[in-house]
Design a protein around this motif. Structure first.
Motif, short mmCIF file in Angstrom:
data_model
loop_
_atom_site.label_atom_id
_atom_site.label_comp_id
_atom_site.label_asym_id
_atom_site.label_seq_id
_atom_site.Cartn_x
_atom_site.Cartn_y
_atom_site.Cartn_z
N LEU A 119 53.31 34.48 26.73
CA LEU A 119 51.97 34.42 27.32
C LEU A 119 51.45 35.78 27.77
CD1 LEU A 119 51.99 31.00 29.10
CD2 LEU A 119 50.64 31.71 27.15
N SER A 120 52.33 36.76 27.86
CA SER A 120 51.81 38.10 28.17
C SER A 120 51.10 38.64 26.93
CB SER A 120 52.90 39.03 28.67
OG SER A 120 53.75 39.39 27.65
N PHE A 121 51.55 38.24 25.74
CA PHE A 121 50.87 38.66 24.50
C PHE A 121 49.54 37.92 24.35
CE2 PHE A 121 55.31 39.62 24.00
CZ PHE A 121 55.30 40.87 23.41
N VAL A 122 49.53 36.64 24.74
CA VAL A 122 48.29 35.84 24.73
C VAL A 122 47.26 36.52 25.66
CG1 VAL A 122 47.30 33.63 25.49
CG2 VAL A 122 49.44 33.65 24.18
N THR A 123 47.74 36.91 26.84
CA THR A 123 46.85 37.54 27.83
C THR A 123 46.34 38.89 27.32
OG1 THR A 123 48.19 36.49 29.54
CG2 THR A 123 46.68 38.21 30.27
N ALA A 124 47.24 39.68 26.75
CA ALA A 124 46.85 41.00 26.24
C ALA A 124 45.77 40.86 25.16
CB ALA A 124 48.07 41.73 25.70
N LEU A 125 45.91 39.86 24.30
CA LEU A 125 44.88 39.64 23.26
C LEU A 125 43.53 39.32 23.90
CD1 LEU A 125 46.55 37.49 20.45
CD2 LEU A 125 45.68 39.83 20.28
N ILE A 185 49.51 43.84 32.87
CA ILE A 185 49.76 42.41 33.06
C ILE A 185 51.14 42.23 33.69
CG2 ILE A 185 50.12 40.22 31.80
CD1 ILE A 185 48.25 41.61 29.58
N LEU A 186 51.23 41.38 34.69
CA LEU A 186 52.51 41.12 35.35
C LEU A 186 52.77 39.62 35.41
CD1 LEU A 186 54.92 42.26 37.07
CD2 LEU A 186 53.47 41.93 39.08
N LEU A 187 53.80 39.18 34.70
CA LEU A 187 54.15 37.76 34.68
C LEU A 187 55.24 37.46 35.70
CD1 LEU A 187 52.52 37.21 32.11
CD2 LEU A 187 54.54 36.21 31.10
N GLU A 188 55.09 36.36 36.41
CA GLU A 188 56.14 35.93 37.33
C GLU A 188 56.25 34.42 37.23
OE1 GLU A 188 56.43 38.57 41.12
OE2 GLU A 188 54.30 38.25 40.78
N SER A 189 57.47 33.91 37.45
CA SER A 189 57.55 32.45 37.41
C SER A 189 58.22 31.92 38.67
CB SER A 189 58.25 31.98 36.14
OG SER A 189 59.59 32.24 36.22
N ILE A 190 57.82 30.72 39.04
CA ILE A 190 58.35 30.09 40.25
C ILE A 190 58.88 28.72 39.84
CG2 ILE A 190 57.75 29.09 42.51
CD1 ILE A 190 57.50 32.02 42.68
N ILE A 210 50.23 34.72 36.04
CA ILE A 210 49.85 35.84 35.17
C ILE A 210 48.93 36.74 35.98
CG2 ILE A 210 48.71 36.55 33.03
CD1 ILE A 210 49.30 33.76 31.91
N GLY A 211 49.42 37.90 36.34
CA GLY A 211 48.61 38.86 37.11
C GLY A 211 47.99 39.86 36.16
#
Ligand code: BTN
Length: 252
Positions: free
Chosen positions: A79-85, A122-127, A137-138
């Motif tokens: 999803l970081s690639f999805v966000t970058a797109l 982009i900064l991904l974190e999961s909880i 997704i930051g």
């Protein structure tokens, strides 16, 4: 302004906050239901990747998406690639509107560059709360200013002439529109299309790079990204290294 994505997200607009990602973490820990978009005008403790500080002066976009969608942990990095797109297309749209031509590139794993200067991160974190699994997704986009004297070249949309009077909610709206499209594609078709789209816009693909994963430093040709999004680098001996984390340096 019509914000169609409000059908699926709750929007929180904050003034100053420590970090929109930290706010999302706090919200997730309450076990709250639903997706959130958290927007702040500035951050006192903006966080970047590898524990770095994120420059967070007023005027730029600081947003975190809290996704209550139980995304399989192994697939989250995709999803970081999805966000970058989506960020790429947001900047492309703004540039077109401003009638400027910008050289926009995606730097592995999740930076967005204009003329080789970093404009977004982009900064991904999961909880994980037992049964419930949230993804955060930051996203930070330098709209008005960018940090000076850091080790990486950076820029902002105003300097590049690519903002055309759009305000922060306007930029967020354009981003959410593209994010929703790519997210749906990803949900239905998986990573294949996202990967190909990302590769078309990749910075220094097939060129010489150096990557440091914290323990080793490898120099070689940036060959590809694999099905998980890991970077594939071919060294001088023809050996292909696959790295899922790392800081990339580009040989000038
Ligand atoms: C990076 O490139 O190092 C990632 C930067 C991510 C910054 C954004 S700004 C909004 C959100 N809140 C944070 O504290 N970090 C992310």
């Amino acid at each position: 302004m019509y914000l169609p994505w409000l059908r699926s997200y709750n929007l929180l607009i904050l003034d100053e906050i420590d970090s929109t990602n930290s706010e999302a973490v706090r919200l997730a820990k309450t076990g709250i239901a639903g997706n959130f978009v958290i927007l702040a005008s500035s951050q006192t403790m903006g966080r970047g990747r590898h524990g770095k500080h994120w420059y967070s002066e007023p005027g730029n976009l600081y947003v975190s998406l809290l996704l209550d969608k139980n995304i399989i942990v192994g697939k989250q990095p995709q999803l970081s690639f999805v966000t970058a797109l989506a960020v790429y297309e947001t900047i492309e749209y703004l540039a077109k509107k401003s009638k400027v031509k910008l050289d926009i590139k995606l730097k592995w794993p999740n930076d967005v560059l204009i003329n080789s200067g970093k404009v977004a991160g982009i900064l991904l974190e999961s909880i994980n709360l037992g049964q419930k699994n949230y993804l955060i997704i930051g996203l930070g986009i330098n709209i008005k200013t960018n940090p000076q004297n850091i080790d990486q070249l950076s820029t902002n949309l105003t300097t590049e002439g690519g903002i055309a009077g759009e305000n922060l909610i306007g930029v967020l709206n354009i981003f959410m529109h593209h994010f929703e499209q790519h997210f749906l594609d990803w949900q239905h078709q998986g990573f294949i299309k996202v990967r190909l789209n990302w590769l078309k816009r990749a910075y220094k693909l097939k060129e010489l790079i150096t990557i440091d994963d914290g323990s080793t430093r490898i120099s070689g040709i940036f060959q590809d990204i694999d099905v998980t999004g890991a970077m594939m680098v071919r060294d001088n001996y023809g050996l292909v290294h696959t790295l899922s984390v790392g800081e990339v340096f580009f040989n000038r």
